[in-house]
Design an enzyme around this catalytic site. Structure first.
Site, PDB file in Angstrom:
ATOM      1  N   ASP A  45      50.078  13.771  59.390  1.00  0.00           N
ATOM      2  CA  ASP A  45      50.773  15.025  59.947  1.00  0.00           C
ATOM      3  C   ASP A  45      51.607  15.873  59.331  1.00  0.00           C
ATOM      4  OD1 ASP A  45      52.990  12.997  59.972  1.00  0.00           O
ATOM      5  OD2 ASP A  45      53.301  13.885  61.647  1.00  0.00           O
ATOM      6  N   SER A  46      52.298  15.857  57.392  1.00  0.00           N
ATOM      7  CA  SER A  46      53.005  15.849  56.924  1.00  0.00           C
ATOM      8  C   SER A  46      52.153  17.407  55.819  1.00  0.00           C
ATOM      9  CB  SER A  46      53.145  14.974  54.941  1.00  0.00           C
ATOM     10  OG  SER A  46      52.007  15.026  54.517  1.00  0.00           O
ATOM     11  N   ASP A  84      45.878  10.664  61.209  1.00  0.00           N
ATOM     12  CA  ASP A  84      47.680  10.489  61.328  1.00  0.00           C
ATOM     13  C   ASP A  84      48.318  11.386  62.954  1.00  0.00           C
ATOM     14  OD1 ASP A  84      51.265   9.546  60.870  1.00  0.00           O
ATOM     15  OD2 ASP A  84      50.820  11.317  59.764  1.00  0.00           O
ATOM     16  N   LYS A 113      47.331   6.020  62.698  1.00  0.00           N
ATOM     17  CA  LYS A 113      48.073   5.341  62.297  1.00  0.00           C
ATOM     18  C   LYS A 113      49.088   6.649  63.234  1.00  0.00           C
ATOM     19  CE  LYS A 113      51.277   7.452  59.104  1.00  0.00           C
ATOM     20  NZ  LYS A 113      51.922   7.874  59.971  1.00  0.00           N
ATOM     21  N   GLU A 115      53.693   6.378  64.428  1.00  0.00           N
ATOM     22  CA  GLU A 115      55.148   6.033  64.034  1.00  0.00           C
ATOM     23  C   GLU A 115      55.694   5.177  65.958  1.00  0.00           C
ATOM     24  OE1 GLU A 115      57.646   9.437  63.223  1.00  0.00           O
ATOM     25  OE2 GLU A 115      55.635   9.094  61.808  1.00  0.00           O
ATOM     26  N   GLU A 182      57.893   2.745  55.807  1.00  0.00           N
ATOM     27  CA  GLU A 182      59.062   4.209  55.087  1.00  0.00           C
ATOM     28  C   GLU A 182      60.539   4.204  54.973  1.00  0.00           C
ATOM     29  OE1 GLU A 182      57.436   7.786  56.765  1.00  0.00           O
ATOM     30  OE2 GLU A 182      58.887   9.140  55.240  1.00  0.00           O
TER      31      GLU A 182
HETATM   32  O1  KIV Z   1      52.275  12.282  56.907  1.00  0.00           O
HETATM   33  C1  KIV Z   1      52.271  11.926  56.300  1.00  0.00           C
HETATM   34  O2  KIV Z   1      51.951  11.692  55.224  1.00  0.00           O
HETATM   35  C2  KIV Z   1      53.280  10.289  56.128  1.00  0.00           C
HETATM   36  C3  KIV Z   1      53.451   9.337  54.795  1.00  0.00           C
HETATM   37  C4  KIV Z   1      54.794  10.110  54.799  1.00  0.00           C
HETATM   38  C5  KIV Z   1      53.445   8.552  56.057  1.00  0.00           C
HETATM   39  O3  KIV Z   1      52.965   9.888  57.140  1.00  0.00           O
END
Ligand code: KIV
Length: 264
Positions: A45-46, A84, A113, A115, A182
């Protein structure tokens, strides 16, 4: 073509101490470029920060993530693709399952994934029991930035370290297939990596993890607004691209482009 990388293989890599390489990818073009080199492509989600101009990741939506994951899957040949789960998409078991099923039905992603530590263990268990492969994400959790008010390195105190280890163990017991760790002190990542049997992938967590992940636009020097300490910039691609575009612009303005070699 190399055979497709599976979760089982990542687990074997941990056992044989072969480092796992993960990088973010958000589209088919760069997914295809990275695919032969890495083991895992993370559609993070970055995306909304690196390419969407947002100041945090919280605005990412399921629709956006699905679109970008479809593109990455179109470019990948053999890497494992990791989706994500965006903020708000796994607030309870039913919501998480509904969204994760959508990921498997609408994209070729191999795993999702999310969090969170022990407070998300029941959600991870529910997804695992419904044939969804889940990577946990512990330590510094970027989706918590507004509630915590900042990004801060975790595991500085003994109590914090123990809490992170407990998070890792709870996620493993719930069926998580791997963990992203992280923004933690290196001794925390080492302790987690030694205590869990699933692979750990670090970002800003030192060298002890079973693998590493970086945001691709950070490590090639494209995203210069803020460069965290843990990011190594392997090239200054931003400068190279600006140089090339600058040359193109000046040739267009001077009438040197297109020349006879670049026309029909
Ligand atoms: O969104 C992302 O790129 C991430 C990484 C920082 C692990 O979750």
């Amino acid at each position: 073509m190399s055979p497709k990388i599976t979760i089982k293989q990542l687990s074997k890599m941990k056992k044989s101490r072969k480092k796992i390489v993960m990088i973010t990818a958000y589209d088919a073009l760069f997914g295809a470029l990275f695919d032969p080199i890495v083991d895992v492509l993370l559609v993070g989600d970055s995306l909304v920060m690196s390419f969407g101009g947002k100041s945090d990741t919280l605005g990412a939506t399921m629709d956006q993530m699905i679109y970008h994951t479809q593109a990455v899957c179109a470019g990948r040949q053999k890497s494992l693709v990791l989706f994500d789960m965006p903020f708000g998409s796994y607030t309870d078991r039913e919501t998480a399952l509904k969204n994760a099923v959508r990921v498997y039905q609408e994209t070729g992603a191999d795993a999702v994934k999310l969090e969170g530590g022990k407070e998300k263990a029941e959600i991870v268990r529910h997804l695992s029991q419904n044939a969804i492969a889940v990577f946990g994400h512990i330590g510094l959790m970027p989706q918590h930035v507004r509630s915590e008010g900042e990004y801060s390195v975790k595991g500085r105190s003994e109590a914090d370290k123990q809490a992170i280890i407990e998070d890792a163990l709870a996620l493993e017991r719930s069926g998580a297939v791997a963990l992203i760790i992280e923004g933690v002190m290196p001794d925390v990542a080492l302790a987690v990596t030694q205590q869990v049997s699933i692979p750990t992938i670090g970002i800003g967590a030192g060298a002890a993890c079973d693998g590493q992940v970086l945001v691709w636009s950070d490590m090639v020097g494209l995203f210069g607004q803020f460069v965290p300490k843990f990011v190594k910039q392997y090239i200054q691609a931003g400068e190279l691209i600006q140089e090339a575009v600058g040359q193109y612009a000046s040739e267009v303005r001077s009438g040197h482009f297109p020349d006879v070699n670049h026309q029909y």
